[in-house]
Design an enzyme around this catalytic site. Structure first.
Site, short mmCIF file in Angstrom:
data_model
loop_
_atom_site.label_atom_id
_atom_site.label_comp_id
_atom_site.label_asym_id
_atom_site.label_seq_id
_atom_site.Cartn_x
_atom_site.Cartn_y
_atom_site.Cartn_z
CD GLU A 86 -1.08 -6.96 -2.05
OE1 GLU A 86 -2.02 -7.15 -1.54
OE2 GLU A 86 0.16 -6.68 -1.35
CB CYS A 124 -0.94 0.08 1.26
SG CYS A 124 -1.96 1.54 1.08
#
Length: 574
Positions: free
Chosen positions: A471, A437
């Site tokens: 990700e 993140c």
């Protein structure tokens, strides 16, 4: 069921020896009358009920009520009256409400004659017939909070900005707040629907003969010229009367109404803005209907963070007592959240934190990066995730922070290290994700800090001698930032490359960028072609020259990561 219940209680009352001879005789008479079948069933029920104990009678009444009957008991005993008199709460009628008069209870004298009893039974049977024709009382399983009102002063919650709903409960859908009436909103909605239908029909007709690089039609060109003329003809400024009107509106209503927008810009741009408002209001109404946004539990709209007041973008799962406030006060150093300015001021007087916890692994000038372990500093990392969710749509991790490392970038001044942004990274990633993140705080966006965070994540991958990738899925802003970074890395590599053959594998090993990301970036730049069974990388000199010109114009900016300033070794087990 009721007759069987009465028989059981009659047998029980006779067994404990408290029943007198008169009651025994009457019970024999009742049994014989039941066998003969001459006495009406309701009369048998009434006579038997008079011999029950006080508790049995009360239970019998509630049983009759429960099974939907409206039967009265004309020969009730005084014991039942006394029980009703001593009860603190008023007895209920068969409808479940408190009785409006004594007649609804229908408790008769115990000395009533047999004829009176029969007459009352007949009257009750007639009333049963009358009640059978009435519609049954419906039970409503859906609850609507009609006490909810629009927060705008003077609004009755009727109408909706979209013109498609009868009621509203938020400022975003309030016609009065937007200086409109409910009827005007409906008229505008009809006009918008007609325009949308015309545009849709035009698009369908154009799509039949569409090509990949279609030039604008004559109609589109004419429309573009009309818009340009409209925008040229707008007023350069407000007239004196208009300014007075705007000031009067502002002084009268303050922040409870939207400022007057007429004559500030062109009618065309104002109409576009109104359409965008209606569309956003419709999206919020859909979320409310789906239950994602509920009335009375407004999400946090603003946060006070250091010397900035930030408008939030998305919902974050803060505790309900904080989320319903609408405004949150956050310490910019320890990230503790509070309810009021007073609590924040007292906290800041006692807070000893001036930088994030953990180890400082990078410092150059005023920019520092701290490595924070989610297991060692759990509360800080959870607060950081809750804060980040206010500005990220797809973030799902809030409390399970132990498997992650957080790299927090700060900018230092004489008051402390202020949070610029951060990215999190799994301690053990089987797919070699170097970022889980990533966030740049809104007050530091569009200043180059996002690319610095991305570059720092790839620098860590180079030290680990791994190839990394973020990700998925990426947010919209994240995808734009990464595409821009990958483009810059490839063009810099092309500019410095002096050989004749380029290998994607070599690019990946030198830059630590995943080959899949390299290929997708080359395709977006139209630098990857398939020719005679082979994939060729084209060196587009025009793109390289454009990038180099921007680099020269940017000059020696401090918004770059210096590998020599990194003091970090990979954690064990990674």
């Amino acid at each position: 069921f009721i007759l069987g219940f009465i028989k059981i209680h009659m047998a029980g009352s006779g067994s404990d020896g408290t029943e007198d001879s008169d009651s025994s005789a009457e019970r024999e008479q009742t049994n014989s009358s039941e066998s003969d079948g001459n006495m009406p069933k309701r009369q048998r029920l009434t006579r038997a009920s008079t011999r029950l104990s006080q508790s049995s009678q009360v239970f019998l009444i509630s049983a009759v009520y429960h099974y939907g009957g409206v039967t009265s008991f004309p020969s009730d005993t005084p014991d039942l009256k006394r029980a009703a008199d001593h009860d603190e709460s008023p007895p209920l009628t068969p409808t479940g409400n408190a009785p409006s008069s004594e007649s609804e209870l229908d408790i008769s004298s115990p000395n009533a004659s047999h004829d009176e009893s029969q007459a009352k039974d007949q009257a009750n049977r007639d009333s049963d017939k009358d009640l059978s024709h009435r519609p049954k009382r419906r039970r409503c399983h859906e609850t609507y909070n009609f006490n909810m009102k629009c927060p705008t002063p003077g609004c009755n919650s009727l109408g909706h900005l979209t013109g498609k709903h009868e009621r509203h409960f938020a400022v975003s859908g309030c016609p009065l707040y937007h200086n409109l009436s409910a009827d005007e909103c409906k008229v505008k909605a009809i006009s918008r629907e007609k325009q949308e239908e015309e545009v849709k029909a035009q698009e369908e007709s154009n799509s039949r003969h569409a090509t990949r690089h279609q030039t604008p039609t004559s109609k589109q060109s004419k429309y573009k010229e009309q818009v340009a003329e409209i925008r040229k003809g707008r007023n350069s400024g407000l007239q004196k009367e208009q300014k007075e009107k705007h000031m009067e509106h502002r002084q009268t209503h303050g922040n409870t109404r939207e400022p007057l927008l007429e004559n500030i810009t062109s009618e065309y741009d104002l109409e576009l803005f109104r359409k965008a408002q209606a569309r956003a209001s419709e999206d919020l109404e859909k979320l409310r209907i789906q239950g994602q946004i509920t009335e009375g539990s407004n999400m946090i709209k603003t946060i006070l963070f250091g010397r900035y007041e930030l408008d939030t973008w998305y919902h974050s799962p803060y505790p309900e007592e904080y989320a319903r406030l609408g405004r949150l006060y956050v310490c910019e150093f320890c990230l503790k959240y509070m309810k009021s300015q007073t609590i924040l001021r007292r906290h800041m007087a006692k807070c000893v934190w001036k930088h994030p916890p953990g180890d400082e692994v990078y410092r150059k000038g005023s920019i520092s990066v701290f490595e924070v372990d989610g297991k060692k500093n759990k509360i800080y990392c959870q607060n950081l995730c809750l804060l980040a969710k206010l500005f990220l749509d797809h973030k799902t991790l809030y409390y399970d922070v132990e498997p992650f490392l957080f790299y927090v970038m700060t900018e230092a001044d004489n008051t402390g290290c202020h949070l610029v942004g951060y990215f999190s990274k799994e301690k053990n990633s089987f797919l070699n994700y170097n970022v889980s993140c990533i966030l740049t705080m809104p007050q530091y966006m569009r200043q180059g800090f996002g690319k610095m965070l991305i570059d720092f994540s790839y620098l860590l991958s180079k030290v680990e001698e791994k190839v990394g990738s973020p990700e998925r899925p990426l947010s919209d802003l994240g995808l734009i930032s990464y595409r821009s970074y990958w483009k810059e890395v490839l063009l810099r590599y092309m500019y410095n490359f002096q050989g004749k053959e380029i290998s994607i594998k070599e690019i990946s090993q030198e830059t630590a960028v995943n080959p899949v990301d390299i290929v997708s970036t080359l395709q977006s730049l139209q630098m990857l072609k398939y020719w005679k069974g082979k994939h060729l990388v084209l060196k587009r000199q025009d793109l390289i020259d454009e990038w180099k010109a921007k680099e020269i114009k940017r000059g020696n900016s401090n918004k770059t990561i210096d590998p020599s300033s990194l003091k970090w070794t990979p954690p064990k087990g990674t």
